[in-house]
Write an enzyme that holds these catalytic residues in place. Structure first.
Site, mmCIF file in Angstrom:
data_model
loop_
_atom_site.group_PDB
_atom_site.id
_atom_site.type_symbol
_atom_site.label_atom_id
_atom_site.label_comp_id
_atom_site.label_asym_id
_atom_site.label_seq_id
_atom_site.Cartn_x
_atom_site.Cartn_y
_atom_site.Cartn_z
ATOM 1 N N ARG A 105 -25.092 9.733 5.232
ATOM 2 C CA ARG A 105 -26.193 10.508 5.828
ATOM 3 C C ARG A 105 -27.359 10.720 4.857
ATOM 4 O O ARG A 105 -28.219 11.577 5.095
ATOM 5 C CB ARG A 105 -25.707 11.861 6.371
ATOM 6 C CG ARG A 105 -24.719 11.714 7.518
ATOM 7 C CD ARG A 105 -24.575 13.034 8.275
ATOM 8 N NE ARG A 105 -23.678 12.863 9.408
ATOM 9 C CZ ARG A 105 -22.391 13.150 9.389
ATOM 10 N NH1 ARG A 105 -21.837 13.601 8.276
ATOM 11 N NH2 ARG A 105 -21.651 12.978 10.457
ATOM 12 N N LYS A 127 -41.855 4.518 5.292
ATOM 13 C CA LYS A 127 -41.353 3.680 6.383
ATOM 14 C C LYS A 127 -40.274 2.759 5.831
ATOM 15 O O LYS A 127 -40.528 2.001 4.888
ATOM 16 C CB LYS A 127 -42.482 2.822 6.965
ATOM 17 C CG LYS A 127 -43.270 3.457 8.074
ATOM 18 C CD LYS A 127 -44.210 2.410 8.657
ATOM 19 C CE LYS A 127 -45.006 2.935 9.808
ATOM 20 N NZ LYS A 127 -45.893 1.899 10.365
ATOM 21 N N GLU A 169 -53.367 -6.845 2.308
ATOM 22 C CA GLU A 169 -53.283 -5.406 2.563
ATOM 23 C C GLU A 169 -54.387 -4.657 1.824
ATOM 24 O O GLU A 169 -54.898 -3.640 2.312
ATOM 25 C CB GLU A 169 -51.911 -4.868 2.174
ATOM 26 C CG GLU A 169 -50.754 -5.421 3.007
ATOM 27 C CD GLU A 169 -50.720 -4.883 4.438
ATOM 28 O OE1 GLU A 169 -51.517 -3.960 4.767
ATOM 29 O OE2 GLU A 169 -49.906 -5.381 5.236
ATOM 30 N N LYS A 206 -54.029 4.719 1.473
ATOM 31 C CA LYS A 206 -52.834 4.816 2.314
ATOM 32 C C LYS A 206 -52.251 6.220 2.280
ATOM 33 O O LYS A 206 -51.857 6.781 3.314
ATOM 34 C CB LYS A 206 -51.781 3.801 1.878
ATOM 35 C CG LYS A 206 -50.523 3.926 2.726
ATOM 36 C CD LYS A 206 -49.612 2.729 2.704
ATOM 37 C CE LYS A 206 -48.508 2.893 3.744
ATOM 38 N NZ LYS A 206 -47.567 1.780 3.743
ATOM 39 N N GLU A 216 -46.620 8.707 12.154
ATOM 40 C CA GLU A 216 -47.370 7.717 12.932
ATOM 41 C C GLU A 216 -47.528 8.127 14.401
ATOM 42 O O GLU A 216 -47.342 7.342 15.323
ATOM 43 C CB GLU A 216 -46.694 6.334 12.847
ATOM 44 C CG GLU A 216 -47.651 5.189 13.158
ATOM 45 C CD GLU A 216 -47.020 3.833 12.896
ATOM 46 O OE1 GLU A 216 -47.585 3.098 12.086
ATOM 47 O OE2 GLU A 216 -45.985 3.515 13.508
ATOM 48 N N ARG A 220 -52.177 7.473 11.555
ATOM 49 C CA ARG A 220 -51.476 6.493 10.717
ATOM 50 C C ARG A 220 -51.442 5.100 11.354
ATOM 51 O O ARG A 220 -51.272 4.098 10.658
ATOM 52 C CB ARG A 220 -50.060 6.975 10.404
ATOM 53 C CG ARG A 220 -49.318 6.039 9.455
ATOM 54 C CD ARG A 220 -48.024 6.621 8.940
ATOM 55 N NE ARG A 220 -47.343 5.663 8.086
ATOM 56 C CZ ARG A 220 -46.313 5.949 7.298
ATOM 57 N NH1 ARG A 220 -45.839 7.175 7.241
ATOM 58 N NH2 ARG A 220 -45.761 4.999 6.564
ATOM 59 N N ASN A 224 -52.051 -0.175 10.750
ATOM 60 C CA ASN A 224 -51.528 -1.377 11.395
ATOM 61 C C ASN A 224 -52.622 -2.308 11.887
ATOM 62 O O ASN A 224 -52.340 -3.261 12.618
ATOM 63 C CB ASN A 224 -50.620 -0.984 12.570
ATOM 64 C CG ASN A 224 -49.270 -0.482 12.101
ATOM 65 O OD1 ASN A 224 -48.554 -1.180 11.400
ATOM 66 N ND2 ASN A 224 -48.935 0.733 12.472
ATOM 67 N N HIS A 227 -51.963 -6.019 12.337
ATOM 68 C CA HIS A 227 -50.513 -6.183 12.334
ATOM 69 C C HIS A 227 -49.902 -6.441 13.713
ATOM 70 O O HIS A 227 -48.773 -6.919 13.793
ATOM 71 C CB HIS A 227 -49.841 -4.957 11.707
ATOM 72 C CG HIS A 227 -49.957 -4.905 10.221
ATOM 73 N ND1 HIS A 227 -51.178 -4.858 9.564
ATOM 74 C CD2 HIS A 227 -49.016 -4.904 9.237
ATOM 75 C CE1 HIS A 227 -50.971 -4.811 8.258
ATOM 76 N NE2 HIS A 227 -49.670 -4.844 8.035
ATOM 77 N N HIS A 231 -47.984 -9.452 12.838
ATOM 78 C CA HIS A 231 -46.513 -9.365 12.837
ATOM 79 C C HIS A 231 -45.902 -10.330 13.841
ATOM 80 O O HIS A 231 -44.846 -10.920 13.585
ATOM 81 C CB HIS A 231 -46.063 -7.943 13.169
ATOM 82 C CG HIS A 231 -45.861 -7.069 11.978
ATOM 83 N ND1 HIS A 231 -45.699 -5.711 12.068
ATOM 84 C CD2 HIS A 231 -45.777 -7.355 10.646
ATOM 85 C CE1 HIS A 231 -45.534 -5.192 10.863
ATOM 86 N NE2 HIS A 231 -45.579 -6.175 9.981
ATOM 87 N N HIS A 246 -46.070 -12.601 4.590
ATOM 88 C CA HIS A 246 -46.587 -11.472 5.354
ATOM 89 C C HIS A 246 -48.117 -11.434 5.331
ATOM 90 O O HIS A 246 -48.762 -11.342 6.382
ATOM 91 C CB HIS A 246 -46.027 -10.165 4.786
ATOM 92 C CG HIS A 246 -46.588 -8.939 5.426
ATOM 93 N ND1 HIS A 246 -46.231 -8.515 6.687
ATOM 94 C CD2 HIS A 246 -47.509 -8.033 4.971
ATOM 95 C CE1 HIS A 246 -46.894 -7.411 6.992
ATOM 96 N NE2 HIS A 246 -47.669 -7.096 5.972
#
Length: 345
Positions: A105, A127, A169, A206, A216, A220, A224, A227, A231, A246
């Protein structure tokens, strides 16, 4: 928010950092490239530790690799006072943090990003996750590392293609939040830049966005930009001979989504031209077969910003000003991909 340390002497600063930490055991997660090229830069600063290395590459960012990491943690009797160091690129930080956050956990972890991409993006913001059945970052959690140690020393270990991947980025940060920063970024001799300064500015951009919207829910989402399509392209070609890094895929995503910004938010044509010229100057152009359009668009519908059956994009009103939750139809995405294909390098 995590503690971020910008280091010029990573072995010394890591030793000092760990000296002030309380933990029962120290575990280190790296990939097969990082253990060869980056471990020697930090080994002098490390006390006794257990090390786990997995096969490098986005293709290994999956549940099978996680099982290996969890088994290693179990075999070494890691308790909840164990501290994990994720030393590597975005795959290591995302997956190592995810495994630490779910083992018993949750146990503490620290990120030491070794690529430009992970230093300016993946290691900051909490993230974490893995790819699942071809969908990028499909399984994951939000959880902050206890700290992030960033050193430009690692950049000397990178192939040029990896450095360029991270540069995408950097360019994105300027596009969404700081026009002067964007304009200052080189296209010629881009490899020779004050990387320490660039990393600090990008991390600052960022972090400012993430501080305002950690989970997000709104702002936020601007991180993206590029992306949704990027992506999808990266995922589509992941297991093919045309696999893209990427940043290479995100560069295509930023060009196509700049076109959508022009179409839906009236981004000035002059700004659209400046964006595509800068990105093509650094990344060149990769033809995308129109036979792949349907599959790419289908992957766009898996994007986490979407609302039901709507394609939600983060798009530019102008360079330095990005908006989010802009609904775009399928036909416009096709138009954007055709626009990219018709550009001249």
């Amino acid at each position: 928010m995590e503690t971020i340390i910008f280091s010029s002497h990573i072995a010394e600063d890591l030793q000092r950092y760990l000296h002030n930490k309380k933990y029962s055991r120290l575990g280190i997660i790296m990939d097969s490239h990082t253990i060869k090229h980056c471990y020697p830069l930090v080994s002098e600063g490390l006390p006794e530790h257990c090390l786990h290395a997995f096969d490098a590459g986005e293709i290994h960012k999956n549940l099978d690799t996680c099982q290996g990491i969890w088994q290693w943690m179990t075999d070494n009797n890691f308790d909840r006072q164990t501290l994990i160091l994720n030393i590597g690129g975005g795959v290591t930080g995302d997956m190592g943090g995810f495994c630490a956050s779910t083992y018993k956990r949750g146990i503490r972890f620290v990120n030491i990003p070794t690529t430009l991409l992970s230093q300016v993006d993946a290691s900051v913001g909490g993230k974490l996750g893995i790819d699942f059945n071809g969908f990028k970052n499909h399984i994951g959690v939000f959880n902050q590392p206890e700290g992030v140690l960033i050193s430009e020393e690692f950049l000397t270990t990178l192939p040029e293609a990896e450095l360029r991947s991270g540069y995408a980025e950097v360019i994105k940060h300027g596009l969404i939040r700081n026009e002067n920063y964007f304009n200052s970024l080189k296209t010629e001799n881009w490899q020779s830049q004050p990387w320490k300064d660039i990393i600090e500015v990008s991390v600052g951009i960022k972090r400012e966005v993430v501080d305002k919207d950690p989970k997000e829910n709104g702002l936020r989402k601007i991180l993206n930009f590029g992306h949704t399509i990027g992506h999808a392209i990266e995922s589509h070609y992941l297991n093919s001979p045309y696999q893209l890094l990427h940043g290479e895929a995100i560069a295509i995503g930023m060009v196509t989504e700049a076109f959508l910004s022009h179409k839906f938010l009236r981004l000035h044509k002059v700004h659209l031209d400046i964006i595509q010229q800068k990105l093509l100057a650094v990344f060149g152009k990769i033809s995308i077969s129109d036979k792949d359009f349907d599959a790419i668009i289908k992957l766009c519908f898996q994007d986490k910003k979407n609302d039901g059956e709507k394609l939600n994009f983060s798009l530019l009103r102008k360079i330095g000003d990005c908006d989010f939750n802009i609904v775009v139809d399928r036909e416009a995405v096709v138009e954007a991909l055709e626009y990219y294909n018709n550009l001249e390098e």
